[in-house]
Design a protein around this motif. Structure first.
Motif, mmCIF file in Angstrom:
data_model
loop_
_atom_site.group_PDB
_atom_site.id
_atom_site.type_symbol
_atom_site.label_atom_id
_atom_site.label_comp_id
_atom_site.label_asym_id
_atom_site.label_seq_id
_atom_site.Cartn_x
_atom_site.Cartn_y
_atom_site.Cartn_z
ATOM 1 N N GLN A 1 -23.917 19.376 -44.966
ATOM 2 C CA GLN A 1 -24.192 18.391 -44.234
ATOM 3 C C GLN A 1 -23.147 17.220 -44.759
ATOM 4 O OE1 GLN A 1 -28.000 17.478 -43.354
ATOM 5 N NE2 GLN A 1 -27.710 15.190 -43.801
ATOM 6 N N VAL A 2 -22.218 16.690 -43.695
ATOM 7 C CA VAL A 2 -21.459 15.370 -44.255
ATOM 8 C C VAL A 2 -22.016 13.985 -43.902
ATOM 9 C CG1 VAL A 2 -18.916 14.456 -44.404
ATOM 10 C CG2 VAL A 2 -19.624 17.294 -44.248
ATOM 11 N N ASP A 3 -21.600 13.447 -42.706
ATOM 12 C CA ASP A 3 -22.040 12.151 -42.816
ATOM 13 C C ASP A 3 -23.024 12.029 -41.288
ATOM 14 O OD1 ASP A 3 -19.842 12.574 -41.332
ATOM 15 O OD2 ASP A 3 -19.258 10.647 -41.191
ATOM 16 N N LEU A 4 -23.852 11.038 -41.110
ATOM 17 C CA LEU A 4 -24.772 10.858 -39.963
ATOM 18 C C LEU A 4 -23.647 10.373 -38.791
ATOM 19 C CD1 LEU A 4 -27.575 10.718 -38.724
ATOM 20 C CD2 LEU A 4 -27.397 8.353 -39.638
ATOM 21 N N LEU A 5 -23.843 11.014 -37.731
ATOM 22 C CA LEU A 5 -22.831 10.916 -36.527
ATOM 23 C C LEU A 5 -23.645 10.228 -35.539
ATOM 24 C CD1 LEU A 5 -20.327 11.874 -34.988
ATOM 25 C CD2 LEU A 5 -21.586 13.661 -33.929
ATOM 26 N N TYR A 6 -24.882 10.239 -35.653
ATOM 27 C CA TYR A 6 -25.690 9.798 -34.326
ATOM 28 C C TYR A 6 -27.143 9.438 -34.575
ATOM 29 C CZ TYR A 6 -27.949 9.431 -29.583
ATOM 30 O OH TYR A 6 -28.749 9.249 -28.696
ATOM 31 N N THR A 7 -27.786 8.785 -34.424
ATOM 32 C CA THR A 7 -29.245 8.657 -34.538
ATOM 33 C C THR A 7 -30.086 8.098 -33.342
ATOM 34 O OG1 THR A 7 -31.228 8.203 -35.999
ATOM 35 C CG2 THR A 7 -29.446 6.514 -36.129
ATOM 36 N N LYS B 1 -34.300 12.449 -32.967
ATOM 37 C CA LYS B 1 -33.452 13.354 -33.614
ATOM 38 C C LYS B 1 -32.170 12.298 -34.326
ATOM 39 C CE LYS B 1 -32.422 15.898 -29.818
ATOM 40 N NZ LYS B 1 -32.967 15.055 -28.765
ATOM 41 N N SER B 2 -31.753 13.275 -35.135
ATOM 42 C CA SER B 2 -30.539 12.671 -35.808
ATOM 43 C C SER B 2 -29.441 13.802 -36.099
ATOM 44 C CB SER B 2 -30.613 12.293 -37.264
ATOM 45 O OG SER B 2 -31.691 11.132 -37.297
ATOM 46 N N VAL B 3 -28.238 13.571 -35.545
ATOM 47 C CA VAL B 3 -27.105 14.521 -35.665
ATOM 48 C C VAL B 3 -25.992 14.152 -36.639
ATOM 49 C CG1 VAL B 3 -25.224 15.592 -34.331
ATOM 50 C CG2 VAL B 3 -27.435 14.817 -33.130
ATOM 51 N N TYR B 4 -25.813 15.268 -37.566
ATOM 52 C CA TYR B 4 -24.897 15.029 -38.874
ATOM 53 C C TYR B 4 -23.609 15.846 -38.614
ATOM 54 C CZ TYR B 4 -29.018 13.071 -40.947
ATOM 55 O OH TYR B 4 -30.157 12.367 -41.270
ATOM 56 N N ASP C 1 -19.050 20.111 -42.794
ATOM 57 C CA ASP C 1 -17.742 20.596 -43.500
ATOM 58 C C ASP C 1 -17.174 21.567 -42.465
ATOM 59 O OD1 ASP C 1 -19.554 22.529 -44.285
ATOM 60 O OD2 ASP C 1 -18.753 22.310 -46.242
ATOM 61 N N GLU C 2 -18.110 22.084 -41.664
ATOM 62 C CA GLU C 2 -17.161 23.040 -40.676
ATOM 63 C C GLU C 2 -16.954 22.424 -39.425
ATOM 64 O OE1 GLU C 2 -18.883 26.872 -40.091
ATOM 65 O OE2 GLU C 2 -19.829 26.930 -42.117
ATOM 66 N N PRO C 3 -15.503 22.384 -38.856
ATOM 67 C CA PRO C 3 -15.207 21.565 -37.692
ATOM 68 C C PRO C 3 -15.924 22.097 -36.383
ATOM 69 C CG PRO C 3 -13.288 22.433 -38.838
ATOM 70 C CD PRO C 3 -14.541 22.751 -39.637
ATOM 71 N N GLY C 4 -16.539 21.079 -35.596
ATOM 72 C CA GLY C 4 -16.939 21.398 -34.457
ATOM 73 C C GLY C 4 -18.505 21.854 -34.629
ATOM 74 N N ILE C 5 -19.126 21.709 -35.763
ATOM 75 C CA ILE C 5 -20.446 22.326 -36.125
ATOM 76 C C ILE C 5 -21.273 21.156 -36.551
ATOM 77 C CG2 ILE C 5 -22.118 23.917 -36.984
ATOM 78 C CD1 ILE C 5 -20.116 25.977 -36.954
ATOM 79 N N TYR C 6 -22.290 20.796 -35.842
ATOM 80 C CA TYR C 6 -22.933 19.713 -36.309
ATOM 81 C C TYR C 6 -24.570 19.955 -36.800
ATOM 82 C CZ TYR C 6 -19.764 16.551 -33.687
ATOM 83 O OH TYR C 6 -18.858 15.976 -33.098
ATOM 84 N N ILE C 7 -25.260 19.393 -37.338
ATOM 85 C CA ILE C 7 -26.607 19.697 -37.564
ATOM 86 C C ILE C 7 -27.474 18.875 -36.938
ATOM 87 C CG2 ILE C 7 -28.149 19.513 -39.646
ATOM 88 C CD1 ILE C 7 -26.363 20.691 -41.389
ATOM 89 N N GLU D 1 -33.493 25.357 -41.371
ATOM 90 C CA GLU D 1 -34.645 25.328 -41.786
ATOM 91 C C GLU D 1 -35.775 24.715 -40.741
ATOM 92 O OE1 GLU D 1 -33.936 22.700 -45.209
ATOM 93 O OE2 GLU D 1 -34.095 20.917 -44.172
ATOM 94 N N PRO D 2 -37.172 24.583 -41.091
ATOM 95 C CA PRO D 2 -37.978 24.043 -40.051
ATOM 96 C C PRO D 2 -37.490 22.642 -39.716
ATOM 97 C CG PRO D 2 -39.083 25.263 -41.593
ATOM 98 C CD PRO D 2 -37.938 24.970 -42.192
ATOM 99 N N GLY D 3 -37.372 22.246 -38.403
ATOM 100 C CA GLY D 3 -37.005 21.199 -37.950
ATOM 101 C C GLY D 3 -35.601 21.000 -37.843
ATOM 102 N N THR D 4 -34.907 21.799 -38.178
ATOM 103 C CA THR D 4 -33.383 21.607 -38.464
ATOM 104 C C THR D 4 -32.525 22.648 -37.779
ATOM 105 O OG1 THR D 4 -33.618 20.142 -40.253
ATOM 106 C CG2 THR D 4 -31.206 20.888 -39.881
ATOM 107 N N ILE D 5 -31.862 22.615 -36.742
ATOM 108 C CA ILE D 5 -30.848 23.394 -36.354
ATOM 109 C C ILE D 5 -29.086 23.298 -36.543
ATOM 110 C CG2 ILE D 5 -32.577 24.211 -34.482
ATOM 111 C CD1 ILE D 5 -31.221 22.970 -32.398
ATOM 112 N N ALA D 6 -28.553 24.146 -36.633
ATOM 113 C CA ALA D 6 -26.811 24.045 -36.075
ATOM 114 C C ALA D 6 -26.458 24.170 -34.753
ATOM 115 C CB ALA D 6 -26.083 24.943 -37.194
ATOM 116 N N VAL D 7 -25.678 23.091 -34.216
ATOM 117 C CA VAL D 7 -25.411 23.200 -32.807
ATOM 118 C C VAL D 7 -23.719 22.979 -33.015
ATOM 119 C CG1 VAL D 7 -27.563 22.408 -32.427
ATOM 120 C CG2 VAL D 7 -25.837 20.762 -32.636
ATOM 121 N N ARG D 8 -23.394 23.589 -31.734
ATOM 122 C CA ARG D 8 -21.861 23.018 -31.477
ATOM 123 C C ARG D 8 -21.679 21.635 -31.111
ATOM 124 N NH1 ARG D 8 -23.460 28.083 -28.878
ATOM 125 N NH2 ARG D 8 -22.449 29.867 -30.082
#
Ligand code: CDP
Length: 240
Positions: free
Chosen positions: A3-9, A13-16, A19-25, A75-82
């Motif tokens: 996880q790098v930096d917070l993109l949107y809150t 939900k919060s989106v981070y 370090d993989e381009p195009g993949i958010y948490i 992990e519970p409560g957290t997913i990887a998304v495009r």
């Protein structure tokens, strides 16, 4: 993947960036809000239930040919998304009249809407999510006619899939909200599909099994979310 930096809150939900381009948490928080953010609380464990149900529905939709932003659970409560270029539309599909459509139009609560009614709101906190029509969507450059046609067709296809799935578990899909985004020239389903974004009624009793329990103090929100998540994740007839 880190996880790098917070993109949107957002409100729940919060989106981070990672370090993989195009993949958010995407983290489903325990915050819950209603009435344009006027009512707010934190309910321990809520994020996990919404993440679990969203994950389940995203996978189920993918199995049924619908493309979504879901990649995997972390992990519970957290997913990887495009990472999508989000389209600021709230695409609501309604099978039964409830909520704002009853407040704003002469529909009776519980009246079936057949064929289903699609309502599209402008996702804008500053403008308080006003309803759009096709011309406004084009004039505001929110989507092209081709994109809007595809969004509506996908929303109706998702409605058929989810409605049948939930019906087999004794649950009426009254209405639900989808968000879409662009990804490499395609339109994918983004955001979440959970008790916070759907209106679900028990087929037998008519009881609310969703955020309306929180909105209108209809009972214990966490007990409701735990119970409906179990029903959704179980084979038909097992936990009803
Ligand atoms: O629920 P409310 O009366 O605020 O609005 P609605 O237009 O009746 O909502 C229709 C459906 O979309 C409900 O299942 C809401 O939970 C969902 N929705 C949402 O998830 N997020 C929004 N910003 C607005 C509606």
């Amino acid at each position: 993947m880190k996880q790098v930096d917070l993109l949107y809150t957002g409100k729940a939900k919060s989106v981070y960036r990672t370090d993989e381009p195009g993949i958010y948490i995407m983290k489903f928080r325990d915050d819950i809000t209603a009435f344009d953010g006027e009512k707010k609380d934190t309910l321990s464990g809520k994020g996990r239930y919404n993440a679990e149900v969203s994950t389940f529905f995203f996978r189920y939709l993918e199995e049924n040919g619908i493309r979504t932003h879901y990649i995997r659970s972390i992990e519970p409560g957290t997913i990887a998304v495009r990472g999508l270029e989000m389209i600021p539309l709230e695409v609501i599909v309604r099978n039964v009249a409830a909520g704002s459509i009853v407040r704003n139009y002469p529909f009776k609560e519980g009246e079936p809407l057949d064929p289903p009614v699609i309502v599209i709101d402008f996702k804008s906190d500053t403008h308080h999510d006003p309803m759009l029509n096709d011309d406004l969507i084009y004039a505001l450059n929110l989507a092209t006619p081709e994109e809007l046609d595809q969004i509506k067709a996908t929303a109706l296809a998702i409605n058929d899939i989810l409605r049948e799935y939930l019906d087999a578990r004794g649950i009426t899909l009254v209405d639900f909200k989808l968000e879409f985004g662009r990804y490499n020239g395609e339109i994918l389903v983004g955001d979440e599909i959970s008790m916070d974004s759907m209106r679900l009624w028990d087929k037998e009793t008519g009881a609310s099994l969703d955020k309306d329990v929180y909105r209108f103090n209809k009972g214990d929100v966490m007990e409701t979310y735990a119970g409906v998540a179990k029903r959704i994740l179980s084979p038909p007839g097992e936990s009803v």
